[in-house]
Design an enzyme around this catalytic site. Structure first.
Site, PDB file in Angstrom:
ATOM      1  N   LEU A   1      -1.996  10.652   0.933  1.00  0.00           N
ATOM      2  CA  LEU A   1      -3.477   9.267   1.276  1.00  0.00           C
ATOM      3  C   LEU A   1      -3.021   8.268   0.389  1.00  0.00           C
ATOM      4  O   LEU A   1      -3.469   8.581  -0.664  1.00  0.00           O
ATOM      5  CB  LEU A   1      -4.318  10.062   2.361  1.00  0.00           C
ATOM      6  CG  LEU A   1      -4.167  10.865   3.611  1.00  0.00           C
ATOM      7  CD1 LEU A   1      -5.262  11.840   3.589  1.00  0.00           C
ATOM      8  CD2 LEU A   1      -4.202  10.087   4.331  1.00  0.00           C
ATOM      9  N   ASP A   2      -3.664   7.388   0.667  1.00  0.00           N
ATOM     10  CA  ASP A   2      -3.699   6.036  -0.263  1.00  0.00           C
ATOM     11  C   ASP A   2      -5.193   7.106  -0.315  1.00  0.00           C
ATOM     12  O   ASP A   2      -6.499   7.567  -0.095  1.00  0.00           O
ATOM     13  CB  ASP A   2      -4.114   4.612   0.390  1.00  0.00           C
ATOM     14  CG  ASP A   2      -3.265   4.105   0.482  1.00  0.00           C
ATOM     15  OD1 ASP A   2      -1.903   4.585   0.048  1.00  0.00           O
ATOM     16  OD2 ASP A   2      -3.151   3.652   1.829  1.00  0.00           O
ATOM     17  N   PRO A   3      -5.814   6.277  -2.159  1.00  0.00           N
ATOM     18  CA  PRO A   3      -7.320   6.783  -2.749  1.00  0.00           C
ATOM     19  C   PRO A   3      -8.222   6.291  -1.585  1.00  0.00           C
ATOM     20  O   PRO A   3      -9.315   6.820  -1.102  1.00  0.00           O
ATOM     21  CB  PRO A   3      -7.598   5.710  -4.017  1.00  0.00           C
ATOM     22  CG  PRO A   3      -6.273   6.025  -3.971  1.00  0.00           C
ATOM     23  CD  PRO A   3      -4.867   5.405  -3.219  1.00  0.00           C
TER      24      PRO A   3
END
Length: 303
Positions: free
Chosen positions: A40-42
Site C-alpha cells: 500500500l502507498d504510505p
C-alpha cells in the site's frame, strides 16, 4: 527454535510504508523470511497480507486476489501523484464544478465500472527499464506507462459533498488485482473536466480476508513473536483454493513428487489445498486428467 510459519494480516496505519511493516514483523518474529502479497502507498491504510517462514510459498496464490477499497475522491484539483501527497497542477473553476452534476458524476462512474483499460499512475512502483516509475518521475523524467485491462466490479458512490472549490466523493470499490484507485480518481476527474485525486484510501479486503482479522502494528513489538496472530497455512490455502483431504500415505507420496492416480474426481476445481490427517498443509494440487499432482509442496516443519 525455528520461527513460526503462517499468514499474518496487518492493518497498516497511514504515514508508514508497507516495507516498514515488513521490517517490524521481521523483528517481532525473529526472522528475515517474510514476504507480502501486495503493498500500500504510505498515505493509504488498511489490509496487508504477510507470509512468514514456509508460508511465504503461499503468497504466489494470494497476490492475484480481488480487493475492496474505501476511498475519498476530491474533484476539482489534479495533482502530480494523483493523490493528496502530490503538488496541485490544475484547479477547476466554479463553472466547471457546477457543470459536474450528480448525474454526470454517475455517468462517469458507470463508464469506469466493469472491464476497463487503465493507464497506471506515473508515480507507481511499476518498473520501466529496470527502474521504478516513481523514481524516474521524481527525477524529472517523462514516464509513459502502458494501459492495462482491469475489472471494477463495484464502484459505489456512498456520499457526495460540495463546497466552493471542490466536490468530494466517498466511494467503495471492488476491483481486480493490479487496479490503481488513484488512476480511477484521475480519470473520473478528467472525464468531468475538473481534475481529480485521492485524499483517502483504505483497503478493507483481499480475497476472503478482511480487516476484522487484522492485527494492529502496535502488536508487533521486537522479539514479541505474537504467534497467536498467525493464520495456519492450511486454513489460508483451503479458503483461497478449496480443500482436498488426503491420507497419510497420499501425503507422503505427494511430498515425494508422486501423482495420485484416480484422485482427480475428488477435486471440484483446477487446484486445491492438500490437507493431511493432522490438519497440516501438504501442498497445492493441480488436476491432471484423472490424477492430481503437487504443484507446490510445503515444508513438513510447519508448526
Amino acid at each position: 527454535m525455528r520461527p513460526a510459519s503462517g499468514i499474518l494480516l496487518v492493518d497498516k496505519p497511514g504515514g508508514v510504508t508497507s516495507h516498514d511493516v515488513v521490517a517490524r514483523s521481521r523483528r517481532a518474529f525473529g526472522t528475515r523470511k517474510i514476504g507480502h502479497a501486495g503493498t500500500l502507498d504510505p498515505m493509504a491504510t488498511g489490509l496487508l497480507v504477510l507470509g512468514i517462514e514456509g508460508a511465504t510459498r503461499l503468497l504466489t496464490f494470494l497476490v492475484g486476489l480481488d480487493k475492496t477499497y474505501e476511498t475519498t475522491i476530491r474533484l476539482g484539483q489534479a495533482t502530480t501523484t494523483d493523490d493528496a501527497e502530490g503538488e496541485v497542477v490544475a484547479t477547476a473553476g466554479a463553472d466547471a464544478l457546477a457543470a459536474a452534476t450528480d448525474e454526470r458524476i454517475a455517468q462517469g462512474v458507470a463508464a469506469l465500472t466493469g472491464r476497463i483499460s487503465q493507464v497506471p499512475s506515473t508515480f507507481s512502483a511499476i518498473k520501466v527499464g529496470g527502474k521504478r516509475a516513481y523514481d524516474l518521475a521524481r527525477a524529472g523524467q517523462d514516464v509513459e506507462l502502458k494501459a492495462r485491462e482491469v475489472t471494477i466490479s463495484r464502484f459505489a458512490v456512498d456520499a457526495i459533498r460540495r463546497s466552493g472549490d471542490a466536490i468530494e466523493l466517498d466511494a467503495t470499490i471492488d476491483c481486480s488485482s493490479g487496479t490503481y484507485i488513484r488512476a480511477l480518481a484521475r480519470d473520473l476527474g478528467a472525464a468531468l473536466g475538473v481534475g481529480g485525486h485521492l485524499t483517502m484510501l483504505r483497503r478493507t479486503r483481499i480475497g476472503p480476508f478482511d480487516l476484522a482479522g487484522a492485527a494492529s502494528i502496535d502488536t508487533l513489538a521486537p522479539d514479541s513473536a505474537p504467534v497467536g496472530l498467525l493464520l495456519e497455512p492450511a486454513e489460508v490455502a483451503a479458503r483461497v483454493l478449496g480443500r482436498l483431504d488426503v491420507t497419510a500415505d497420499e501425503a507422503r507420496d505427494l511430498r515425494h513428487g508422486k501423482r495420485l492416480e484416480g484422485a482427480g474426481g475428488r477435486m471440484t476445481g483446477a487446484t486445491a489445498a492438500a490437507i493431511d490427517p493432522d490438519g497440516r498443509l501438504v501442498g497445492i494440487l493441480e488436476r491432471r486428467g484423472d490424477a492430481v499432482k503437487s504443484a507446490m509442496n510445503m515444508p513438513e516443519e510447519q508448526r
